[in-house]
Design a protein around this motif. Structure first.
Motif, PDB file in Angstrom:
ATOM      1  N   THR A 174       0.838  -1.197   0.000  1.00 43.73           N
ATOM      2  CA  THR A 174       0.000   0.000   0.000  1.00 43.73           C
ATOM      3  C   THR A 174       0.872   1.246   0.000  1.00 43.73           C
ATOM      4  O   THR A 174       0.582   2.235  -0.667  1.00 43.73           O
ATOM      5  N   ARG A 175       1.967   1.171   0.742  1.00 50.63           N
ATOM      6  CA  ARG A 175       2.874   2.316   0.820  1.00 50.63           C
ATOM      7  C   ARG A 175       3.414   2.660  -0.562  1.00 50.63           C
ATOM      8  O   ARG A 175       3.381   3.809  -0.982  1.00 50.63           O
ATOM      9  N   GLU A 176       3.852   1.643  -1.286  1.00 50.37           N
ATOM     10  CA  GLU A 176       4.404   1.915  -2.619  1.00 50.37           C
ATOM     11  C   GLU A 176       3.339   2.456  -3.564  1.00 50.37           C
ATOM     12  O   GLU A 176       3.609   3.319  -4.392  1.00 50.37           O
ATOM     13  N   GLU A 177       2.125   1.961  -3.406  1.00 46.12           N
ATOM     14  CA  GLU A 177       1.021   2.496  -4.208  1.00 46.12           C
ATOM     15  C   GLU A 177       0.853   3.989  -3.944  1.00 46.12           C
ATOM     16  O   GLU A 177       0.674   4.784  -4.863  1.00 46.12           O
ATOM     17  N   LEU A 178       0.912   4.340  -2.668  1.00 43.34           N
ATOM     18  CA  LEU A 178       0.704   5.736  -2.305  1.00 43.34           C
ATOM     19  C   LEU A 178       1.896   6.616  -2.700  1.00 43.34           C
ATOM     20  O   LEU A 178       1.716   7.790  -2.987  1.00 43.34           O
ATOM     21  N   TRP A 179       3.087   6.026  -2.733  1.00 45.52           N
ATOM     22  CA  TRP A 179       4.225   6.776  -3.276  1.00 45.52           C
ATOM     23  C   TRP A 179       3.863   7.277  -4.673  1.00 45.52           C
ATOM     24  O   TRP A 179       4.105   8.425  -5.010  1.00 45.52           O
ATOM     25  N   CYS A 180       3.302   6.360  -5.467  1.00 42.34           N
ATOM     26  CA  CYS A 180       2.984   6.722  -6.850  1.00 42.34           C
ATOM     27  C   CYS A 180       1.883   7.778  -6.896  1.00 42.34           C
ATOM     28  O   CYS A 180       1.891   8.672  -7.732  1.00 42.34           O
ATOM     29  N   VAL A 181       0.920   7.651  -5.956  1.00 45.65           N
ATOM     30  CA  VAL A 181      -0.156   8.645  -5.897  1.00 45.65           C
ATOM     31  C   VAL A 181       0.429  10.030  -5.647  1.00 45.65           C
ATOM     32  O   VAL A 181       0.118  10.998  -6.349  1.00 45.65           O
ATOM     33  N   ILE A 182       1.307  10.118  -4.656  1.00 44.04           N
ATOM     34  CA  ILE A 182       1.844  11.430  -4.286  1.00 44.04           C
ATOM     35  C   ILE A 182       2.801  11.935  -5.376  1.00 44.04           C
ATOM     36  O   ILE A 182       2.841  13.131  -5.677  1.00 44.04           O
ATOM     37  N   ARG A 183       3.531  11.010  -6.000  1.00 48.98           N
ATOM     38  CA  ARG A 183       4.408  11.388  -7.116  1.00 48.98           C
ATOM     39  C   ARG A 183       3.588  12.026  -8.238  1.00 48.98           C
ATOM     40  O   ARG A 183       3.953  13.076  -8.776  1.00 48.98           O
ATOM     41  N   ASP A 184       2.443  11.416  -8.547  1.00 43.81           N
ATOM     42  CA  ASP A 184       1.613  11.936  -9.638  1.00 43.81           C
ATOM     43  C   ASP A 184       0.962  13.264  -9.268  1.00 43.81           C
ATOM     44  O   ASP A 184       0.823  14.148 -10.110  1.00 43.81           O
ATOM     45  N   LEU A 185       0.568  13.388  -7.988  1.00 43.21           N
ATOM     46  CA  LEU A 185      -0.018  14.659  -7.544  1.00 43.21           C
ATOM     47  C   LEU A 185       1.006  15.781  -7.668  1.00 43.21           C
ATOM     48  O   LEU A 185       0.696  16.888  -8.095  1.00 43.21           O
ATOM     49  N   HIS A 186       2.241  15.465  -7.312  1.00 43.15           N
ATOM     50  CA  HIS A 186       3.304  16.467  -7.391  1.00 43.15           C
ATOM     51  C   HIS A 186       3.572  16.851  -8.842  1.00 43.15           C
ATOM     52  O   HIS A 186       3.754  18.022  -9.167  1.00 43.15           O
ATOM     53  N   ALA A 187       3.540  15.852  -9.710  1.00 45.45           N
ATOM     54  CA  ALA A 187       3.805  16.116 -11.125  1.00 45.45           C
ATOM     55  C   ALA A 187       2.667  16.932 -11.739  1.00 45.45           C
ATOM     56  O   ALA A 187       2.897  17.791 -12.593  1.00 45.45           O
ATOM     57  N   ALA A 188       1.450  16.690 -11.305  1.00 48.39           N
ATOM     58  CA  ALA A 188       0.290  17.330 -11.920  1.00 48.39           C
ATOM     59  C   ALA A 188       0.094  18.777 -11.461  1.00 48.39           C
ATOM     60  O   ALA A 188      -0.499  19.574 -12.166  1.00 48.39           O
ATOM     61  N   ARG A 189       0.548  19.092 -10.253  1.00 44.70           N
ATOM     62  CA  ARG A 189       0.347  20.440  -9.729  1.00 44.70           C
ATOM     63  C   ARG A 189       1.695  21.072  -9.466  1.00 44.70           C
ATOM     64  O   ARG A 189       2.637  20.400  -9.120  1.00 44.70           O
ATOM     65  N   ASN A 190       1.731  22.359  -9.539  1.00 45.84           N
ATOM     66  CA  ASN A 190       2.970  23.052  -9.225  1.00 45.84           C
ATOM     67  C   ASN A 190       3.004  23.305  -7.718  1.00 45.84           C
ATOM     68  O   ASN A 190       2.792  24.406  -7.249  1.00 45.84           O
ATOM     69  N   ILE A 191       3.261  22.231  -6.964  1.00 53.03           N
ATOM     70  CA  ILE A 191       3.166  22.330  -5.512  1.00 53.03           C
ATOM     71  C   ILE A 191       4.512  22.002  -4.879  1.00 53.03           C
ATOM     72  O   ILE A 191       5.251  21.157  -5.398  1.00 53.03           O
ATOM     73  N   THR A 192       4.833  22.693  -3.825  1.00 52.64           N
ATOM     74  CA  THR A 192       6.062  22.416  -3.090  1.00 52.64           C
ATOM     75  C   THR A 192       5.738  21.426  -1.985  1.00 52.64           C
ATOM     76  O   THR A 192       4.762  21.620  -1.257  1.00 52.64           O
ATOM     77  N   ILE A 193       6.505  20.367  -1.890  1.00 52.47           N
ATOM     78  CA  ILE A 193       6.209  19.346  -0.890  1.00 52.47           C
ATOM     79  C   ILE A 193       7.409  19.161   0.039  1.00 52.47           C
ATOM     80  O   ILE A 193       8.549  19.096  -0.416  1.00 52.47           O
ATOM     81  N   VAL A 194       7.128  19.124   1.324  1.00 61.89           N
ATOM     82  CA  VAL A 194       8.154  18.749   2.293  1.00 61.89           C
ATOM     83  C   VAL A 194       7.676  17.472   2.984  1.00 61.89           C
ATOM     84  O   VAL A 194       6.617  17.464   3.607  1.00 61.89           O
ATOM     85  N   LEU A 195       8.444  16.421   2.804  1.00 64.81           N
ATOM     86  CA  LEU A 195       8.069  15.121   3.354  1.00 64.81           C
ATOM     87  C   LEU A 195       9.032  14.754   4.478  1.00 64.81           C
ATOM     88  O   LEU A 195      10.238  14.682   4.270  1.00 64.81           O
ATOM     89  N   VAL A 196       8.496  14.550   5.645  1.00 64.34           N
ATOM     90  CA  VAL A 196       9.308  14.088   6.766  1.00 64.34           C
ATOM     91  C   VAL A 196       9.137  12.578   6.855  1.00 64.34           C
ATOM     92  O   VAL A 196       8.010  12.084   6.854  1.00 64.34           O
ATOM     93  N   THR A 197      10.223  11.856   6.869  1.00 64.27           N
ATOM     94  CA  THR A 197      10.104  10.390   6.870  1.00 64.27           C
ATOM     95  C   THR A 197      11.339   9.767   7.495  1.00 64.27           C
ATOM     96  O   THR A 197      12.356  10.428   7.677  1.00 64.27           O
ATOM     97  N   HIS A 198      11.241   8.506   7.873  1.00 72.17           N
ATOM     98  CA  HIS A 198      12.454   7.811   8.266  1.00 72.17           C
ATOM     99  C   HIS A 198      12.751   6.669   7.306  1.00 72.17           C
ATOM    100  O   HIS A 198      13.642   5.876   7.524  1.00 72.17           O
ATOM    101  N   ASP A 199      11.933   6.616   6.235  1.00 69.23           N
ATOM    102  CA  ASP A 199      12.122   5.578   5.221  1.00 69.23           C
ATOM    103  C   ASP A 199      12.997   6.153   4.100  1.00 69.23           C
ATOM    104  O   ASP A 199      12.567   7.006   3.330  1.00 69.23           O
ATOM    105  N   LEU A 200      14.246   5.685   4.021  1.00 70.46           N
ATOM    106  CA  LEU A 200      15.187   6.271   3.067  1.00 70.46           C
ATOM    107  C   LEU A 200      14.786   5.989   1.621  1.00 70.46           C
ATOM    108  O   LEU A 200      14.925   6.836   0.748  1.00 70.46           O
ATOM    109  N   ARG A 201      14.267   4.781   1.376  1.00 73.44           N
ATOM    110  CA  ARG A 201      13.847   4.445   0.006  1.00 73.44           C
ATOM    111  C   ARG A 201      12.729   5.372  -0.433  1.00 73.44           C
ATOM    112  O   ARG A 201      12.706   5.851  -1.570  1.00 73.44           O
ATOM    113  N   GLU A 202      11.819   5.641   0.495  1.00 80.92           N
ATOM    114  CA  GLU A 202      10.719   6.552   0.212  1.00 80.92           C
ATOM    115  C   GLU A 202      11.251   7.934  -0.164  1.00 80.92           C
ATOM    116  O   GLU A 202      10.830   8.543  -1.157  1.00 80.92           O
ATOM    117  N   ALA A 203      12.208   8.404   0.632  1.00 76.96           N
ATOM    118  CA  ALA A 203      12.776   9.738   0.390  1.00 76.96           C
ATOM    119  C   ALA A 203      13.449   9.799  -0.977  1.00 76.96           C
ATOM    120  O   ALA A 203      13.228  10.736  -1.750  1.00 76.96           O
TER     121      ALA A 203
END
Lengths: 260, 256
Positions: free
Chosen positions: A176-205
């Protein structure tokens, strides 16, 4: 040109002078439209960073600027999502999405009379994260992944310029996490939005971000900054390339050093 | 299907069983009726004194409900105030706990001094004894808003009133309706206390008089009248709770 989100030499103390130092000499610059990730050992003040950048807390020392002006009150142009979806159980999914619009201007004054327009917008947003037609359900009738998608939608419904994510995928299973990575990746690509993601998952980052900041243990400050030069659009396959692994490896070395 | 029928019948069976047991114990051990009257005797006295029981029950019910209504209004307002501000909370809470610790039966003489005997002290005792759980529950509901959710809304520029209206109050509703079930039964306790100490009417007074005249079955009839009223009001509150905050119960609710 100043960055869209700029923290300069920021120190923050909880519990008044003499309290615990959460961050110390923290400097972070994120450009407009950039996807930044902040990684670090647990308890390094990542959540403090979230609060400082959205104007929920003000620094003890140093300056915080967002969109070119110094933050002196809640920024109002930010959407936030956390590890827990924090949806309201008495509202349907759709009504949960409308909540920020009932708060933030100019929608606040319009929503009563233009409800249909906003409902349509919310439904379109739900569809864009794969939740078409689920708006009538209550949050507790959705799976954990679907709730987290809804939470992301709620953070985006008022079309913020800045999206702050605090370990939003932390409680989800790996697929599910990887699915949501793609969701957020596409949202970022579709909108001109600045994203700050706090995480401890290095692969995610590494998969998501253009720029990664590594924070030290408490009191947190930046010990390394790394640009991710993997070209976009990135596919999940990218996570299996040597280039990807090399960056993850490099970050990991920083984290190991940064731990207390 | 079979289990649901069993569950629906269970309370009736248990109640009937209790009375049968009671009757049996009285007969088998030949307990004198002035010590513990069997249910059959209580029922007889219920029929015999029905007009008096009916009239006094209505009186008790009305004082209870008026006192309870006041407790709901006051408790809700105070609960919101306490949940709204930490300063109000810090200031009022110790006072309220102290006040709640005072046995209400000790307050009745003061009320009588001020208002005379009868209706008003009964209403006020019911009110005084039942508002506390409402305050505590409403305040708890407000105090347990998720901090993350508060952050989400504050970052959008939400005022405290916004957060209260959109999140705090709806969130406190299940706590509020839950507390009504406790408060209504306490209100009965309050009005009956006051009636037994200082009134010429009401079930409490009826039982006191029955005791003075050694009509033990009538005392028990009064108790049962109270119990029936208590159950009815409790059931009403439980129904209200289920209707108003079905989302908090989550038993296959609303598939729309």
């Amino acid at each position: 040109m100043t960055a869209f989100v700029a923290l300069d030499d920021v120190s923050h103390v909880y519990g008044g002078a003499g309290g615990t130092l959460a961050v110390d000499g923290l400097s972070i610059h994120v450009n407009r439209g950039e996807f930044a990730a902040v990684v670090g050992p647990s308890g390094c003040g990542k959540s403090t960073l979230m609060k400082l950048a959205t104007g929920l807390q003000f620094p003890f020392k140093g300056t915080v600027q967002v969109a070119g002006s110094v933050v002196r009150q809640p920024v109002k142009i930010a959407g936030m999502a956390f590890q827990a979806p924090t949806l309201l159980p008495w509202r349907t999914t759709l009504e949960n999405l409308l909540l920020p619009l009932e708060i933030v201007e100019p929608h606040r004054g319009r929503i009563r009379r233009h409800r249909a327009e906003y409902v349509a917008r919310a439904e379109a947003l739900l569809a864009s994260v794969g939740l078409a037609g689920q708006g009538g359900k209550f949050p507790w009738q959705l799976s954990g992944g679907m709730q987290q998608r809804t939470s992301l939608c709620r953070a985006l419904i008022h079309e913020p310029d800045l999206l702050m994510l605090d370990e939003p995928f932390g409680a989800l299973d790996a697929f599910t996490r990887e699915e949501l990575w793609c969701v957020i990746r596409d949202l970022h690509a579709a909108r001109n939005i600045t994203i700050v993601l706090v995480t401890h998952d290095l692969r995610e980052a590494v998969f998501l971000a253009d720029r990664i900041f590594v924070m030290s243990a408490r009191p947190g400050r930046i010990v390394a900054e790394r640009e991710v030069d993997i070209p976009r659009p990135r596919d999940l396959e990218v996570t299996f390339t040597p280039q990807f692994s090399a960056i993850v490896h490099e970050l990991r070395a920083h984290i190991v050093k940064a731990r207390p | 299907m079979k289990t649901s029928l069993a569950i629906r019948l269970a309370p009736w069976i248990a109640t009937v069983a209790l009375f049968v047991f009671w009757e049996a114990v009285c007969r088998i051990f030949k307990i004198p009726p002035f010590f513990l009257p069997p249910p059959s005797l209580v029922a007889k006295s219920f029929v015999e004194f029905w007009p008096a029981i009916y009239r006094n029950s209505l009186f008790t019910l009305s004082t209870t409900l008026i006192g309870f209504g006041m407790a709901v209004g006051f408790g809700l307002a105070l609960g919101l105030a306490v949940g709204w501000s930490r300063a109000i909370y810090a200031g009022i809470y110790p006072l309220m706990i102290g006040f709640n610790a005072i046995p209400k039966v000790a307050v009745v003489p003061i009320l009588v001094l001020w208002f005379g005997i009868g209706f008003i002290p009964a209403v006020l005792t019911a009110f005084l004894i039942s508002f506390f759980p409402i305050v505590v529950n409403v305040a708890t509901g407000l105090a347990t808003i998720e901090p993350e959710l508060e952050d989400v809304l504050k970052a959008l520029g939400a005022s405290k009133l916004d957060i209260m209206r959109k999140v705090g109050i709806p969130r406190a509703l299940p706590y509020f309706f839950g507390s009504l079930k406790i408060a209504i039964t306490l209100a009965f306790v309050g009005s009956v206390i006051s009636e037994s100490v200082a009134s010429n009417t009401g079930i409490g007074n009826l039982m006191l008089q029955a005791q003075a005249q050694f009509q033990v079955p009538l005392i028990f009839a009064g108790l049962i009248a109270l119990a029936v009223e208590g159950i009815a009001m409790y059931a009403l509150m439980a129904m209200l709770e289920a209707r108003m905050t079905g989302w908090a119960q989550r038993s296959g609710f609303a598939q729309t």
